[in-house]
Design a protein around this motif. Structure first.
Motif, PDB file in Angstrom:
ATOM      1  N   TRP A 102       0.870  -1.171   0.000  1.00 12.07           N
ATOM      2  CA  TRP A 102       0.000   0.000   0.000  1.00 12.07           C
ATOM      3  C   TRP A 102       0.906   1.218   0.000  1.00 12.07           C
ATOM      4  O   TRP A 102       1.783   1.337   0.862  1.00 12.07           O
ATOM      5  CB  TRP A 102      -0.893   0.016   1.224  1.00 12.07           C
ATOM      6  N   VAL A 103       0.712   2.112  -0.961  1.00  8.77           N
ATOM      7  CA  VAL A 103       1.603   3.254  -1.121  1.00  8.77           C
ATOM      8  C   VAL A 103       0.813   4.554  -1.142  1.00  8.77           C
ATOM      9  O   VAL A 103      -0.364   4.572  -1.478  1.00  8.77           O
ATOM     10  CB  VAL A 103       2.449   3.114  -2.405  1.00  8.77           C
ATOM     11  N   GLU A 144       2.190   6.498  -8.658  1.00  9.57           N
ATOM     12  CA  GLU A 144       3.107   6.794  -9.773  1.00  9.57           C
ATOM     13  C   GLU A 144       4.547   6.956  -9.295  1.00  9.57           C
ATOM     14  O   GLU A 144       5.475   6.493  -9.955  1.00  9.57           O
ATOM     15  CB  GLU A 144       2.630   8.021 -10.551  1.00  9.57           C
ATOM     16  N   GLU A 145       4.745   7.606  -8.147  1.00 11.17           N
ATOM     17  CA  GLU A 145       6.097   7.760  -7.598  1.00 11.17           C
ATOM     18  C   GLU A 145       6.694   6.393  -7.257  1.00 11.17           C
ATOM     19  O   GLU A 145       7.862   6.110  -7.569  1.00 11.17           O
ATOM     20  CB  GLU A 145       6.057   8.644  -6.349  1.00 11.17           C
ATOM     21  N   SER A 146       5.900   5.534  -6.646  1.00  7.09           N
ATOM     22  CA  SER A 146       6.376   4.195  -6.293  1.00  7.09           C
ATOM     23  C   SER A 146       6.692   3.379  -7.532  1.00  7.09           C
ATOM     24  O   SER A 146       7.728   2.703  -7.602  1.00  7.09           O
ATOM     25  CB  SER A 146       5.338   3.466  -5.443  1.00  7.09           C
ATOM     26  N   GLN A 154      -2.477   2.285  -4.446  1.00  4.79           N
ATOM     27  CA  GLN A 154      -2.472   3.568  -3.737  1.00  4.79           C
ATOM     28  C   GLN A 154      -3.562   3.542  -2.678  1.00  4.79           C
ATOM     29  O   GLN A 154      -4.692   3.148  -2.952  1.00  4.79           O
ATOM     30  CB  GLN A 154      -2.710   4.719  -4.715  1.00  4.79           C
ATOM     31  N   MET A 155      -3.209   3.946  -1.457  1.00  4.89           N
ATOM     32  CA  MET A 155      -4.151   3.975  -0.341  1.00  4.89           C
ATOM     33  C   MET A 155      -4.053   5.314   0.375  1.00  4.89           C
ATOM     34  O   MET A 155      -2.993   5.930   0.389  1.00  4.89           O
ATOM     35  CB  MET A 155      -3.841   2.865   0.655  1.00  4.89           C
ATOM     36  N   PRO A 156      -5.145   5.742   0.990  1.00  2.00           N
ATOM     37  CA  PRO A 156      -5.104   7.000   1.754  1.00  2.00           C
ATOM     38  C   PRO A 156      -4.058   6.934   2.861  1.00  2.00           C
ATOM     39  O   PRO A 156      -3.914   5.908   3.518  1.00  2.00           O
ATOM     40  CB  PRO A 156      -6.510   7.114   2.337  1.00  2.00           C
TER      41      PRO A 156
END
Length: 129
Positions: free
Chosen positions: A15-16, A20-22, A54-56
């Motif tokens: 979970w990031v 896009e950055e990851s 992607q997670m909050p």
């Protein structure tokens, strides 16, 4: 029954905070250590898969792994990863360096990804599992 991949871990889900950055980070790291892109959000070494969602940022309902170790096929691969990390000004925790307190051949670089996950890329031909 014999399984195609044997027993073990099939995949890891990260979970990031910024997908896009990851993905940009891992698209550079994984080919250095022999992993390839399966699709837009996942990568494999042929036996295991790592994928990203992607997670909050405020979602923190569990503790996670302290770090993930990726096996490198040689010291030269560890050095290439270290050089790449330095070139992008990554958060390097240690290395590349030998870790003689573990085994005579243990050679590692430990660092953080853009989310703060601790990763290790190491060459350990003499390690016993």
């Amino acid at each position: 029954m014999k399984y195609k991949y044997g027993v073990g871990i099939n995949h890891l889900e990260f979970w990031v905070k910024d997908l896009e950055e990851s993905l940009a980070f891992y698209r550079e790291l994984f080919p250095l250590i022999g992993w390839y892109e399966l699709n837009k959000t996942s990568f494999s070494c042929g036996l295991h898969e790592v994928y990203f969602k992607q997670m909050p940022v405020q979602l923190h309902d569990s503790l996670g792994v302290r770090h993930i170790y990726f096996h490198a096929p040689s010291r030269e691969v560890v050095d290439r990863v270290g050089a790449w990390l330095q070139s992008i000004n990554a958060d390097i925790i240690r290395g590349p360096q030998p870790m003689l307190q573990y085994t005579p051949e243990y050679y590692t670089v430990d660092f953080r990804d853009p989310n703060g996950f601790v990763l290790e890329v190491a060459f350990t031909p003499d390690i016993k599992l």
